[in-house]
Write a protein that holds these residues in place. Structure first.
Motif, PDB file in Angstrom:
ATOM      1  N   PRO A   1       0.805  -1.232   0.000  1.00 42.14           N
ATOM      2  CA  PRO A   1       0.000   0.000   0.000  1.00 42.14           C
ATOM      3  C   PRO A   1       0.841   1.287   0.000  1.00 42.14           C
ATOM      4  N   GLN A   2       2.116   1.167   0.358  1.00 50.31           N
ATOM      5  CA  GLN A   2       2.986   2.342   0.415  1.00 50.31           C
ATOM      6  C   GLN A   2       3.660   2.630  -0.925  1.00 50.31           C
ATOM      7  N   LEU A   3       3.399   1.790  -1.912  1.00 47.01           N
ATOM      8  CA  LEU A   3       4.086   1.894  -3.195  1.00 47.01           C
ATOM      9  C   LEU A   3       3.077   2.001  -4.336  1.00 47.01           C
ATOM     10  N   PRO A   4       3.508   2.456  -5.518  1.00 45.37           N
ATOM     11  CA  PRO A   4       2.595   2.651  -6.656  1.00 45.37           C
ATOM     12  C   PRO A   4       1.822   1.385  -7.031  1.00 45.37           C
ATOM     13  N   GLU A   5       0.616   1.586  -7.518  1.00 48.53           N
ATOM     14  CA  GLU A   5      -0.274   0.472  -7.841  1.00 48.53           C
ATOM     15  C   GLU A   5       0.110  -0.277  -9.104  1.00 48.53           C
ATOM     16  N   ASP A   6       1.000   0.291  -9.924  1.00 49.00           N
ATOM     17  CA  ASP A   6       1.372  -0.410 -11.151  1.00 49.00           C
ATOM     18  C   ASP A   6       2.522  -1.393 -10.940  1.00 49.00           C
ATOM     19  N   ILE A   7       2.916  -1.597  -9.691  1.00 47.80           N
ATOM     20  CA  ILE A   7       3.915  -2.628  -9.402  1.00 47.80           C
ATOM     21  C   ILE A   7       3.279  -3.999  -9.599  1.00 47.80           C
ATOM     22  N   GLU A   8       4.048  -4.924 -10.158  1.00 43.90           N
ATOM     23  CA  GLU A   8       3.622  -6.315 -10.336  1.00 43.90           C
ATOM     24  C   GLU A   8       4.248  -7.131  -9.213  1.00 43.90           C
ATOM     25  N   TRP A   9       3.449  -7.424  -8.196  1.00 45.33           N
ATOM     26  CA  TRP A   9       3.959  -8.156  -7.032  1.00 45.33           C
ATOM     27  C   TRP A   9       3.901  -9.667  -7.244  1.00 45.33           C
ATOM     28  N   HIS A  10       4.972 -10.335  -6.793  1.00 45.88           N
ATOM     29  CA  HIS A  10       5.039 -11.788  -6.816  1.00 45.88           C
ATOM     30  C   HIS A  10       5.276 -12.266  -5.393  1.00 45.88           C
ATOM     31  N   PHE A  11       4.415 -13.173  -4.909  1.00 48.26           N
ATOM     32  CA  PHE A  11       4.639 -13.757  -3.590  1.00 48.26           C
ATOM     33  C   PHE A  11       5.454 -15.024  -3.791  1.00 48.26           C
ATOM     34  N   VAL A  12       6.682 -15.044  -3.237  1.00 48.14           N
ATOM     35  CA  VAL A  12       7.610 -16.133  -3.535  1.00 48.14           C
ATOM     36  C   VAL A  12       7.905 -17.023  -2.331  1.00 48.14           C
ATOM     37  N   GLY A  13       7.235 -16.758  -1.192  1.00 48.06           N
ATOM     38  CA  GLY A  13       7.464 -17.561  -0.004  1.00 48.06           C
ATOM     39  C   GLY A  13       6.446 -18.677   0.141  1.00 48.06           C
ATOM     40  N   HIS A  14       6.572 -19.409   1.248  1.00 45.95           N
ATOM     41  CA  HIS A  14       5.602 -20.465   1.541  1.00 45.95           C
ATOM     42  C   HIS A  14       4.300 -19.823   1.997  1.00 45.95           C
ATOM     43  N   LEU A  15       3.194 -20.239   1.414  1.00 43.96           N
ATOM     44  CA  LEU A  15       1.892 -19.665   1.743  1.00 43.96           C
ATOM     45  C   LEU A  15       1.024 -20.699   2.455  1.00 43.96           C
ATOM     46  N   GLN A  16       0.599 -20.360   3.676  1.00 46.68           N
ATOM     47  CA  GLN A  16      -0.352 -21.193   4.397  1.00 46.68           C
ATOM     48  C   GLN A  16      -1.747 -20.913   3.859  1.00 46.68           C
ATOM     49  N   SER A  17      -2.565 -21.930   3.785  1.00 51.08           N
ATOM     50  CA  SER A  17      -3.894 -21.769   3.198  1.00 51.08           C
ATOM     51  C   SER A  17      -4.731 -20.731   3.928  1.00 51.08           C
ATOM     52  N   ASN A  18      -4.561 -20.613   5.243  1.00 44.49           N
ATOM     53  CA  ASN A  18      -5.371 -19.646   5.992  1.00 44.49           C
ATOM     54  C   ASN A  18      -4.912 -18.199   5.808  1.00 44.49           C
ATOM     55  N   LYS A  19      -3.824 -18.000   5.042  1.00 44.06           N
ATOM     56  CA  LYS A  19      -3.341 -16.649   4.762  1.00 44.06           C
ATOM     57  C   LYS A  19      -3.698 -16.193   3.345  1.00 44.06           C
ATOM     58  N   ALA A  20      -4.353 -17.053   2.582  1.00 45.50           N
ATOM     59  CA  ALA A  20      -4.650 -16.736   1.184  1.00 45.50           C
ATOM     60  C   ALA A  20      -5.518 -15.489   1.058  1.00 45.50           C
ATOM     61  N   LYS A  21      -6.598 -15.434   1.815  1.00 44.61           N
ATOM     62  CA  LYS A  21      -7.505 -14.285   1.742  1.00 44.61           C
ATOM     63  C   LYS A  21      -6.809 -13.010   2.191  1.00 44.61           C
ATOM     64  N   THR A  22      -6.010 -13.097   3.252  1.00 47.85           N
ATOM     65  CA  THR A  22      -5.282 -11.933   3.761  1.00 47.85           C
ATOM     66  C   THR A  22      -4.337 -11.389   2.706  1.00 47.85           C
ATOM     67  N   LEU A  23      -3.642 -12.274   2.038  1.00 47.81           N
ATOM     68  CA  LEU A  23      -2.689 -11.880   0.997  1.00 47.81           C
ATOM     69  C   LEU A  23      -3.388 -11.176  -0.153  1.00 47.81           C
ATOM     70  N   LEU A  24      -4.450 -11.760  -0.651  1.00 52.43           N
ATOM     71  CA  LEU A  24      -5.142 -11.202  -1.809  1.00 52.43           C
ATOM     72  C   LEU A  24      -5.875  -9.902  -1.472  1.00 52.43           C
ATOM     73  N   THR A  25      -6.421  -9.829  -0.280  1.00 51.39           N
ATOM     74  CA  THR A  25      -7.102  -8.604   0.140  1.00 51.39           C
ATOM     75  C   THR A  25      -6.108  -7.458   0.315  1.00 51.39           C
ATOM     76  N   GLY A  26      -4.947  -7.770   0.864  1.00 51.11           N
ATOM     77  CA  GLY A  26      -3.955  -6.740   1.143  1.00 51.11           C
ATOM     78  C   GLY A  26      -3.143  -6.293  -0.046  1.00 51.11           C
ATOM     79  N   VAL A  27      -3.120  -7.106  -1.098  1.00 51.31           N
ATOM     80  CA  VAL A  27      -2.306  -6.773  -2.280  1.00 51.31           C
ATOM     81  C   VAL A  27      -3.156  -6.943  -3.542  1.00 51.31           C
ATOM     82  N   PRO A  28      -3.973  -5.965  -3.872  1.00 51.04           N
ATOM     83  CA  PRO A  28      -4.833  -6.064  -5.063  1.00 51.04           C
ATOM     84  C   PRO A  28      -4.059  -6.250  -6.357  1.00 51.04           C
TER      85      PRO A  28
END
Length: 254
Positions: A73-100
């Motif tokens: 949220p502190q950076l421009p919206e045209d950045i293409e973010w890649h999540f490259v770490g281990h993702l727990q299933s219960n964090k999926a919604k948090t990740l997608l909500t926080g990084v449109p």
């Protein structure tokens, strides 16, 4: 906040990595434009990412959910973010909500996390999310990822049962000791299972799903081995310390 001299060094380091990546691709007859360099700023301040953004780079990676949802949220919206770490299933919604503007998740290692991501994308009404299936190529228990023998099954699940996800390829993390000799780098060749390589997995998945290999993503290679990974077909290299310097972790108190 990082000092100006450090920021200038970061921008210069990125340029050097991009040049090295292009050279590695050209040496094996690959199109350098097919290789994506992902600066991974783990533990580093937003100001350093901004410096690289201002130099014209738009693709960035992060390892931790909390860190990426704090920084994005502190950076421009045209950045293409890649999540490259281990993702727990219960964090999926948090990740997608926080990084449109999340473009890709590199570490899908099971049907459960794929289903959670698929459901979260649908509930948020965002465009389909690209994902890579993570393969444990080293055989290390400490590493996330599925066994090579299960890759086709999981890829098929994502492609046919997760309509809000776009199966785009495979990801792996190599063993720590890969810098001494080219033979030692063969972490991507499953030394404990001769003949099975990530490229073999790619061929198997492409055949099973009717995908073209030249449109298939491979995410492998980090600061110590990204040039060799590119020579072996990687389309995404995740480079942290070579660009940003050593990680800075909070000191533990006793």
């Amino acid at each position: 906040m990082a000092a100006p001299a450090v920021e200038a060094t970061v921008a210069s380091a990125l340029r050097s990595v991009i040049l090295r990546a292009r050279k590695a691709a050209e040496q094996v007859g690959r199109d350098p434009e097919r290789v994506r360099v992902l600066p991974v700023s783990k533990t580093k301040p937003v100001s350093l990412i901004r410096q690289i953004y201002d130099a014209g780079h738009r693709c960035f990676g992060e390892n931790y959910v909390q860190e990426i949802i704090d920084k994005a949220p502190q950076l421009p919206e045209d950045i293409e973010w890649h999540f490259v770490g281990h993702l727990q299933s219960n964090k999926a919604k948090t990740l997608l909500t926080g990084v449109p503007n999340l473009a890709m998740v590199h570490g899908v290692d099971g049907e459960k996390v794929a289903n959670h991501l698929d459901r979260a994308v649908s509930n948020l009404g965002r465009h389909p999310l690209k994902v890579l299936v993570q393969v444990n190529t080293s055989g290390e228990v400490s590493k996330s990822g599925i066994e090579p023998s299960s890759v086709v099954e999981l890829a098929r699940h994502v492609k046919h049962h997760c309509p809000n996800l776009v199966f785009s390829g495979l990801m792996t993390i190599g063993m720590p000791d890969y810098t001494s000799t080219p033979e030692n780098f063969r972490v991507y060749s499953f030394p404990h299972k001769p003949g099975q390589t990530l490229s073999n997995c790619r061929a198997d998945v492409c055949k099973a799903l009717g995908m073209a290999e030249d449109q298939f993503e491979l995410s492998m290679g980090m600061s110590g081995d990204f040039e060799l990974a590119i020579e072996m077909g990687s389309t995404n290299v995740r480079v942290g310390s070579t660009i940003f310097g050593p990680r800075e972790y909070p000191k533990k108190t006793t």
